[in-house]
Each structure stands twice: as structure tokens, then as C-alpha cells.
Design an enzyme around this catalytic site. Structure first.
Site, PDB file in Angstrom:
ATOM      1  CG  ASP A  75      44.394  42.454  40.391  1.00  0.00           C
ATOM      2  OD1 ASP A  75      43.398  43.148  40.648  1.00  0.00           O
ATOM      3  OD2 ASP A  75      45.020  41.800  41.244  1.00  0.00           O
ATOM      4  CG  HIS A  82      42.013  38.657  42.039  1.00  0.00           C
ATOM      5  ND1 HIS A  82      40.933  39.009  42.811  1.00  0.00           N
ATOM      6  CD2 HIS A  82      42.705  39.797  41.824  1.00  0.00           C
ATOM      7  CE1 HIS A  82      40.974  40.313  43.057  1.00  0.00           C
ATOM      8  NE2 HIS A  82      42.040  40.823  42.464  1.00  0.00           N
ATOM      9  CG  ASP A 103      40.467  44.563  42.905  1.00  0.00           C
ATOM     10  OD1 ASP A 103      40.918  43.562  42.346  1.00  0.00           O
ATOM     11  OD2 ASP A 103      40.965  45.061  43.930  1.00  0.00           O
ATOM     12  CG  ASP A 146      40.080  36.736  45.829  1.00  0.00           C
ATOM     13  OD1 ASP A 146      40.703  36.766  44.749  1.00  0.00           O
ATOM     14  OD2 ASP A 146      40.573  37.128  46.908  1.00  0.00           O
ATOM     15  CD  GLU A 187      45.316  39.969  44.394  1.00  0.00           C
ATOM     16  OE1 GLU A 187      46.317  40.686  44.246  1.00  0.00           O
ATOM     17  OE2 GLU A 187      44.279  40.383  44.952  1.00  0.00           O
ATOM     18  CD  GLU A 188      41.613  41.851  46.579  1.00  0.00           C
ATOM     19  OE1 GLU A 188      42.528  42.368  47.239  1.00  0.00           O
ATOM     20  OE2 GLU A 188      41.097  42.397  45.578  1.00  0.00           O
TER      21      GLU A 188
HETATM   22 ZN   LIG Z   1      42.662  42.850  42.558  1.00  0.00          ZN
END
Ligand SMILES: [Zn+2]
Length: 375
Positions: A166, A79, A109, A81, A142-143
């Protein structure tokens, strides 16, 4: 280019990536940087038109690398973001470990995943490695609840196996199962009254919510199942019987039927609490994502295990209580495993990743790309 130079380039890519701000919803600059990189590696890259649905300033990034061999089509996913505080990240490398030097997250991350994908594709290109068609999917938000993945068009969810880069923890962890996840927002409605003069006329919504919470089974309910209350908000002055109270919570289980049973149980406890007190409750449930479970002997799982072995890392199959884009992609027809990328202490200012783990992740990807070619 030998491995040492590749390793230096990988670290440089990672450091450059984390310096580009990309908090959830503001992924455009980082997405554009990734798209340029991918195009430079011979991939086609485009953004989907999900931004209207997601509210992000860009779409999900979809790239394709044509293959020169038949084989399983691998999708490499991460991802774009990062969580807050994640603006102006200043990475520092110390003793082979990258950390943020300021009061921010590092953004490993999920930029560890993004950097590993870019480096793997760079080596595929410059080493002219024979490979089956490859796809790359880099999602937004995603977050914020897998928002970008949920907004992908069906036509963009194609391939035989998706490697979602991830997960925290050492490289070699392969997540083959994740839970079904339900959340709720409930509003209890009572009757307000002066608490000192005529409390008999009041019905306390706070008391209703409290008795519902006390009646619920919370925490770890069995090996596969958890439940939690998030927020309780209601009432006002101490001299007023509270007319309204908001309650939020969730349940998850890797057994979807158990998730549904617990969901109904929590729902019933809230309705019972409201009914018994003479009030009412409105409950809105949202299924955040469906769970998934690949069999340990699934041939796709076996391919990833073999890739780890070839890359010199110990594979381990694990289950998780968390969701990821892999949950959405699997539920939407693209079988996915989520791979640990070496990041630690994610979502905190202590977040770090070891350079050796970044390298190992690239080796795993290259081995998987090799193994996906039909023999
Ligand atoms: Zn992540």
C-alpha cells in the site's frame, strides 16, 4: 501457466477489480469478489464482525492458505476501499500504463496490492510451490484513518511478518518506519458582544485561535517531525465579537517522545492563548496510530530485501511521514513493512500504475513466499 499468461491474467484481475466500486464504507461488493477469488485458490476466506464498529457494509476479509512447509508465516495485506471520486471507474491501458479514463481516481491504491496478492496466490496454487502458511488481511476504510485495521480482533492479527502492499512509488521501496500521529480538535470559547457598540465586553475566540496558531511551531520541525493546522472555523457577522472558534491540527514524529513533546507544546500554546485573552478552550486529542521502526538489519527486513533482489528489483529502505495499516498492525504486535506497488499520483484523477510494476510486485511476493520457507 507461463509468466506471460500470468501477466495477462494479473492485468485482467486488476482491471476487473477497479471496475467494482468500493468507496470507503461501501466495500461489500468488492470484498465478496475478493473472497470468491481467494476461495477459488484454495484459501479459507471469511469476513470479521467489525462492521458494527466501523460502519462499513462489510467486515475485514481474512483468508488463510494452509502451508505444506514450516517457516515464517507471512501476512499479505491491502485495503479494500478507495478514495473519491472513485465510482464508475473506467480504466484504460495505454503504452503499458493503466489510468482512469474518466474523472475518477484509478483505484490502484490499493487494488494494485489486492491484484498482486491474488495473482501471487494463483501462481503458488497452480505451480504447487512449497510454502509456509500464508494469511491475507484485506481491510475496510483504511482511507478513513486505518479504521478497519483498528477494528481487527486480536486473534486475527497473527503471523511473523506482514507485507502491507500500500505505498506509492517504484516496486522495491520498503518502508521500515512510520511516525506516531496525534490530531486535535480544539474549541475556543470567548464572549460575544456588539463589535461596534461595546467591544470591551467581548472576548474574541477567533483572536484566541489566531494567536495560538501564530505561537505554534508548524511545518517540518526536524527530520522526523512535522506539525500542521488543518481547519479554523468560527465567528459570524462582522459586527459580532466571535464567541466560539474551532481549530484542528496534528503533529507527527517517527520519534514517539518527540511527537509527545510537540503535542504538549501545541496543547500549551492553545491553553495559554485562551488564558491570556480571558477565555477558555476545550481540546480533544486523538492518537491516530503509533509509529514503528524496524531496524535496517532486522532479519525480516532482510528477507524482503532478498526477495526484491531475487525478483530483479532494486530494494531500498525508506522511512515515511504517513501512516498505513502497517502502523496499526505493528503496534498491535504484527511486525509490518509497507511495500511500494508502483502506483503514482494516488488520490488524484491522474493516478496510474505500470503493468511492469504489477508484474514486479507479484515476483517480489513469490520470492518472499519462497524465502519464508525454513531451510
Ligand atoms: Zn492506500
Amino acid at each position: 501457466m507461463d509468466d506471460r499468461h500470468g501477466s495477462e491474467r494479473l492485468l485482467a484481475t486488476f482491471l476487473e477489480a477497479v471496475r467494482i466500486d468500493s468507496p470507503s464504507g461501501e466495500e461489500a461488493a468488492f470484498g465478496a469478489w475478493c473472497a470468491e477469488r481467494l476461495k477459488g485458490l484454495g484459501a479459507t476466506a471469511r469476513f470479521d464482525d467489525s462492521s458494527r464498529a466501523t460502519g462499513s457494509d462489510t467486515g475485514n476479509l481474512i483468508a488463510e492458505v494452509p502451508g505444506d512447509r514450516e517457516g515464517a508465516v507471512l501476512v499479505l495485506s491491502a485495503h479494500l476501499d478507495t478514495v473519491e471520486p472513485g465510482r464508475g471507474i473506467a480504466p484504460a491501458v495505454d503504452g503499458g500504463v493503466v489510468r482512469s479514463s474518466g474523472g475518477t481516481v484509478l483505484g490502484a491504491d490499493d487494488k494494485a496490492g489486492v491484484a498482486a496478492i491474488l495473482e501471487a496466490l494463483a501462481r503458488v496454487a497452480e505451480q504447487a510451490r512449497p510454502h509456509a502458511p500464508l494469511r491475507v488481511v484485506l481491510t475496510v476504510q483504511e482511507e478513513k484513518g486505518l479504521v478497519g485495521a483498528k477494528a481487527l480482533a486480536d486473534a486475527d492479527i497473527r503471523g511473523d511478518l506482514c507485507l502491507v502492499l500500500d505505498a506509492h512509488g517504484p516496486v522495491g521501496r520498503i518502508i521500515i518506519s512510520a511516525p506516531t500521529h496525534h490530531t486535535f480538535t480544539a474549541t475556543f470559547e470567548g464572549v460575544s458582544a456588539h463589535a461596534g457598540v461595546e467591544p470591551e465586553r467581548g472576548i474574541s475566540a477567533v483572536a484566541m485561535a489566531a494567536s495560538a496558531v501564530c505561537a505554534m511551531r508548524l511545518g517540518r520541525l526536524d527530520e522526523e517531525t512535522t506539525a500542521n493546522v488543518g481547519e479554523v472555523r468560527g465567528g459570524g457577522e462582522t459586527n459580532v465579537v466571535a464567541a466560539s472558534c474551532l481549530l484542528t491540527g496534528e503533529c507527527r514524529s517517527r520519534d514517539p517522545e518527540q511527537a509527545e513533546r510537540i503535542r504538549l507544546e501545541m496543547d500549551e500554546e492553545m491553553r495559554l492563548a485562551a488564558r491570556s485573552a480571558g477565555g477558555s478552550v476545550r481540546i480533544d486529542w486523538v492518537k491516530q496510530y503509533d509509529g514503528y521502526r524496524l531496524a535496517p538489519d532486522d532479519e525480516r527486513v532482510a528477507l524482503v530485501e532478498r526477495a526484491c533482489a531475487v525478483a530483479g528489483v532494486e530494494p531500498s529502505l525508506v522511512v515515511t511521514g504517513g501512516g498505513s495499516d502497517g502502523s496499526v498492525l505493528t503496534a498491535r504486535g504484527l511486525p509490518s513493512v509497507v511495500l511500494s506497488c508502483g502506483m503514482t499520483d494516488v488520490h488524484s484523477t491522474q493516478e496510474s500504475v505500470a503493468v511492469t510494476d504489477l508484474d514486479a510486485m507479484v515476483r517480489v511476493l513469490l520470492a518472499a513466499i519462497d524465502l519464508a520457507v525454513s531451510s
